[in-house]
Design an enzyme around this catalytic site. Structure first.
Site, mmCIF file in Angstrom:
data_model
loop_
_atom_site.group_PDB
_atom_site.id
_atom_site.type_symbol
_atom_site.label_atom_id
_atom_site.label_comp_id
_atom_site.label_asym_id
_atom_site.label_seq_id
_atom_site.Cartn_x
_atom_site.Cartn_y
_atom_site.Cartn_z
ATOM 1 N N HIS B 152 0.838 -1.198 0.000
ATOM 2 C CA HIS B 152 0.000 0.000 0.000
ATOM 3 C C HIS B 152 0.876 1.252 0.000
ATOM 4 C CE1 HIS B 152 -2.702 2.946 2.319
ATOM 5 N NE2 HIS B 152 -3.206 2.857 1.103
ATOM 6 N N HIS B 176 -8.219 7.923 -3.876
ATOM 7 C CA HIS B 176 -8.763 6.565 -3.972
ATOM 8 C C HIS B 176 -9.985 6.476 -4.878
ATOM 9 C CE1 HIS B 176 -6.490 6.360 -0.101
ATOM 10 N NE2 HIS B 176 -6.252 5.132 -0.486
ATOM 11 N N ARG B 251 -1.584 24.212 1.761
ATOM 12 C CA ARG B 251 -1.072 22.846 1.835
ATOM 13 C C ARG B 251 -1.696 22.174 3.048
ATOM 14 N NH1 ARG B 251 -0.661 18.196 1.460
ATOM 15 N NH2 ARG B 251 1.261 16.965 1.256
ATOM 16 N N CYS B 298 6.741 25.080 0.805
ATOM 17 C CA CYS B 298 6.553 23.628 0.873
ATOM 18 C C CYS B 298 7.836 22.940 0.437
ATOM 19 C CB CYS B 298 5.421 23.235 -0.062
ATOM 20 S SG CYS B 298 5.135 21.470 -0.118
ATOM 21 N N TYR B 436 9.244 14.005 4.125
ATOM 22 C CA TYR B 436 9.976 15.269 4.285
ATOM 23 C C TYR B 436 11.429 15.058 4.685
ATOM 24 C CZ TYR B 436 5.370 17.287 3.953
ATOM 25 O OH TYR B 436 4.132 17.639 3.518
#
Lengths: 597, 597
Positions: B152, B176, B251, B298, B436
């Site tokens: 997954h 999904h 974000r 970001c 990250y």
């Protein structure tokens, strides 16, 4: 660590210096012909091939002055660039210079006549300014260098000799001791000293200020003898996590001062309690002794790679103008707080200036400054160090006391520390204001404005390959090549990764990092933002099938995820500082003995 | 600011997803034939073209299990890579994949039979672990996803749905809601729920957690709707020095929580006085209000450029996942000191963790942490901000309170702040531990070890061109092209220079920097190490003669003289973070109207 006023590259650029002399000669004569030379005329010089028997000095006039007034800044930098060996500036000014130079060069000597006027020292002494003219003497000759002042690569410092002898200044910078410099000087000869004056002057001249230099390790590769600048061979640099002091790179700007530890006093100015004078024993006894491991790096480390792109001004360092040591001493913060640093000082001050005891003949000391917050922060770890690697500082590294400003360019780590000034201003020194700054590759000596760039403090991420050496061979039957090197970043940013490629940067492998010598316990991880020491790294990379040559490349990443730039040209700058592109080493793959069995 | 568990790129990689389904199908059947598949067999799949009518699930045996045990980690990452759209992983595993896939794809549907067993919800509930099997339901179907757990892309989070319905989880991540995901799921169908169970479940399922999202400005370019992630058009980004809140990039990782300001409480743990619970009015009244101007970026800004090198996992940000605002609030330092932070806490603690009020259906909150020294240093300027650009924080930006950690990656600037924990450990959150972080370009999903890299905190030097836009034209008769953009660096390092080239990086010009909007007073220079805000820049560069196309490039330099790397490929990393190579924009040179007059 730090840079020279007079470029070391001058030593290497015999050809450019000759061209400078010749070009200057050309210009002078042309200026007598035309009273208004436009810039576009200059390229036409390249096809000019005449002879002159008159001396320009005696025939100059208004036009010449006008030209100089109009053109001086650009002209100055163009010639300074030439002197600095920047062939590119020549290329810029004289695109198609195909002149037969040799004949004209010989011509120059004609200008040195033997029936020149005789002067007394008193008469020379009257010419100490641009208004009255700048006269100097050298070995009994008298020279009017008024016009040369503007194009002196060492800047206005030449005025210090105005009205007197050049010898003591030239003794400080061995770069002057060359035929080509004398050739330039001869251009300006206007007379001779009378014998009495010459004798008097001779006896007053000091002896070689470098006569008392310490002995140095023979392994050091010398970039400049006076002042002494040298780096260890790259091959031995990464053999020790802590660099032995004797091979720690040396970067002196001036003669090494010999300091009597009993007489030594450190002065501190700018605090609320007035001027402080501190003895060595007071420094050692009053304040806790702190020890840090810190890497120092010269701003010019790896300058030689920039020189390959285009000639720059400065010592031609390889990859080893960087070393790592333990330093012990009092924390600058502790000392400043003890002597009255507090909110009322902090409200006004912005910088902490340092002055060395290394001075030129005029008494000008080496100087630099750092931002106040670095100096007084508990996390700044700035030391007034009196030990290096567990022993008294060696003379070359600042005995008895130096500043260690970890994470900051070597130039601010002032040695033989004589004075600290807490101030609202940066150090006014040449090295803070007009040196050790970075510029765009598009900035040349025509356009540079030193005020436009900040003084280098923290240095960017750096790494280099110490093994294998350029041009050596690896044996295909070994299947792998062992690559070693160092990595370090400024500002206390820890090196977190080193990538290594053997195919010029197409594919990458992650090297093992270490923070101690083999077999020793690794150093504990530093607190965030206080990683002052380098990491050594090593990796065995498979030799690619069929490769005849390997282009080995390394690049490091620090805790701020700063990366090294890929190539040198886009970070090239006229002073050749901050050279931190990927390091590249080419080696051959040989079909070795083991394979042939 | 922050990244998604399930990759956005999945959305775009229809083809790869189909290939994944098919490949998985292939592998299953092959595994029934051979009990010990070696890695070298995998490429041979590419020439295999058979048909199967049996279902692998009913014929599996020991060999299959053994293969999975031996191969799972690599197999897992290969498929995760596929799911993430990393075509390169496919290329790695299946070099010559030329199979006729369409026929086999149709074949898959045969596996969805209608005579499957009927289960009650109670039976499903018993399968909640890898030992007992992991069953889930979706729209009345029952699925045994035990083997899918390892592959997954969102990791173990899928286990949260074990023994129950998928719908609430899928509602959180709109990715999904696609045919291809259903196609994967259909592979695992083992039965259906009885009608009573299905009805019961339906009524228990929550409504869309995104139903109460705030309205957004129509100019925003949406990267993901649920959770909401969007950036302003690059062309308007640099129109304002202070980015208006409505177009400030958004974000979100989870639905925007709606917080009642009266009921809001901020909890603080880990201080000597025990747990603190602080109301919004207490936060505002007890502590001085500080205002800073800070740019947030970001970690995935400019990820789209990495995607062009090789597909990465994450939202396909352009150059505008960065914005600049003023933030007002209490200093975190002041709050921590007020509630008992002191030397005894400092001796043990190393990190300050933050938890958001944005939670998934299991109650897991968004979380992150920063080093303690950043949190408590006077110079860190970390705010518990309740205002943005002079107004209450907008819902999308963390109303009523968020952390602003200037100089640090957006991901640590936790919004809708619910809890602060002073701790000896980093946040255990997925986003701190397994996201990250930066890796070498040589690291892939087969070899990545998230523990090997530090969590991103300070970001490296960044700049980009906002004008002109890629693919537009400039008019030769204008003689000059105006280039504009932004530049920023992490860690409080000030941008000191931006170099611009219009010839792909051969020659460079220095841009003008500004720290305010046109016509306004520039901001006073920040103290060293506290330059939190970006600089906008602009320059008119002459259009080179004869150029038909300009490759405009920018690169910035910060006060630590950090430079941007030249190219993207050598800094490529599997998560597509830290994309800060030179920004390049190509424009045509047109022979315009003015010239033709």
């Amino acid at each position: 660590m730090i840079e020279n006023t007079w470029p070391d590259s001058v030593k290497c650029s015999v050809k450019n210096l000759k061209m400078f002399v010749i070009m200057k000669f050309f210009l002078k004569h042309l200026l007598t012909i035309s009273s208004r030379l436009s810039k576009s005329v200059i390229p036409s010089l390249s096809v000019w091939d005449g002879h002159f028997s008159c001396r320009w000095r005696s025939t100059g006039g208004h036009g010449r002055q006008k030209y100089f007034n109009d053109r001086l800044p650009k002209f100055r930098f163009a010639l300074a660039g030439l002197l600095a060996g920047t062939g590119a500036v020549l290329a810029y000014k004289l695109h198609q210079d195909k002149v037969q130079l040799a004949a004209t060069s010989a011509q120059l000597r004609v200008t040195q006549t033997s029936d020149l006027p005789v002067y007394t020292l008193e008469e020379v002494t009257k010419h100490r300014s641009l208004d009255s003219g700048v006269w100097v003497t050298y070995k009994g000759g008298v020279y009017d260098i008024t016009e040369f002042v503007a194009i002196h690569p060492g800047g206005d410092k030449i005025l210090l000799a105005a009205g007197g002898a050049l010898e003591p200044y030239w003794a400080l910078y061995a770069v002057h001791q060359q035929d080509h410099v004398l050739e330039i000087l001869s251009e300006y000869k206007i007379g001779v000293l009378n014998p009495e004056s010459y004798k008097k002057q001779e006896s007053a001249n000091p002896s070689d200020p470098y006569s008392a230099e310490p002995t140095r390790h023979p392994a050091l590769q010398i970039n400049s003898l006076k002042p002494f600048n040298a780096e260890p061979p790259a091959s031995i640099l990464s053999d020790n996590y802590i660099t032995p002091s004797v091979i720690f790179f040396k970067r002196n700007h001036l003669p090494v001062p010999r300091v009597d530890p009993e007489a030594y006093r450190l002065e501190i100015e700018g605090l609320s309690g007035g001027v402080v004078s501190l003895s060595l024993s007071e420094l050692k006894s009053r304040f806790p002794k702190h020890t840090i491991t810190a890497t120092l790096q010269c701003a010019g480390n790896r300058r030689s790679e920039m020189n390959k792109v285009k000639q720059v001004k400065g010592l031609n360092w390889g990859i080893a103008a960087i070393s790592n040591a333990t330093w012990s001493g009092a924390r600058l913060r502790d000392v400043l707080l003890y002597y009255g640093f507090g909110p009322e000082v902090a409200a006004k001050a912005k910088h902490v200036q340092f002055e060395g005891l290394d001075k030129d003949v005029t008494g000008t000391a080496y100087g630099a400054s750092i931002p106040l917050n670095k100096a007084v922060s508990e996390e700044g770890d700035v030391l007034l160090a009196y030990e290096m690697n567990g022993e008294d500082l060696p003379p070359d590294h600042g005995y008895p006391v130096r500043v260690v400003v970890p994470g900051v360019v070597g130039a601010r780590n002032v040695k033989w520390l004589g004075k600290i000034v807490v101030s609202d201003e940066e150090s006014k020194s040449h090295w803070q204001q007009n040196d050790y700054k970075g510029f765009s590759p598009g900035t040349d000596w025509d356009t540079v404005d030193f005020k436009s760039a900040p003084a280098i403090q923290e240095l960017p991420i750096q790494s280099a390959i110490t093994h294998p050496a350029e041009g050596t061979s690896v044996d295909r039957s070994d299947r792998e090549v062992t690559v070693k090197g160092y990595a370090w970043s400024g500002g206390g940013r820890e090196v977190v990764r080193v990538d290594v490629s053997v195919d010029g940067g197409k594919t990458w492998h992650v090297a093992k990092l270490r923070t101690s010598d083999q077999g020793q316990h690794p150093a504990p991880p530093p607190p965030p933002g206080r990683a002052w020491a380098w990491k050594l790294w090593e990796i065995d990379v498979p030799i690619p099938h069929r490769a005849q040559e390997l282009e080995i490349v390394c690049k490091a990443v620090d805790s701020g995820y700063n990366m090294q730039p890929d190539t040198v040209a886009p970070i090239w700058n006229l002073r050749g500082v901050l050279s931190n592109a990927w390091h590249r080493v080419k080696v051959k793959v040989s079909e070795g003995f083991k394979d042939q069995k």
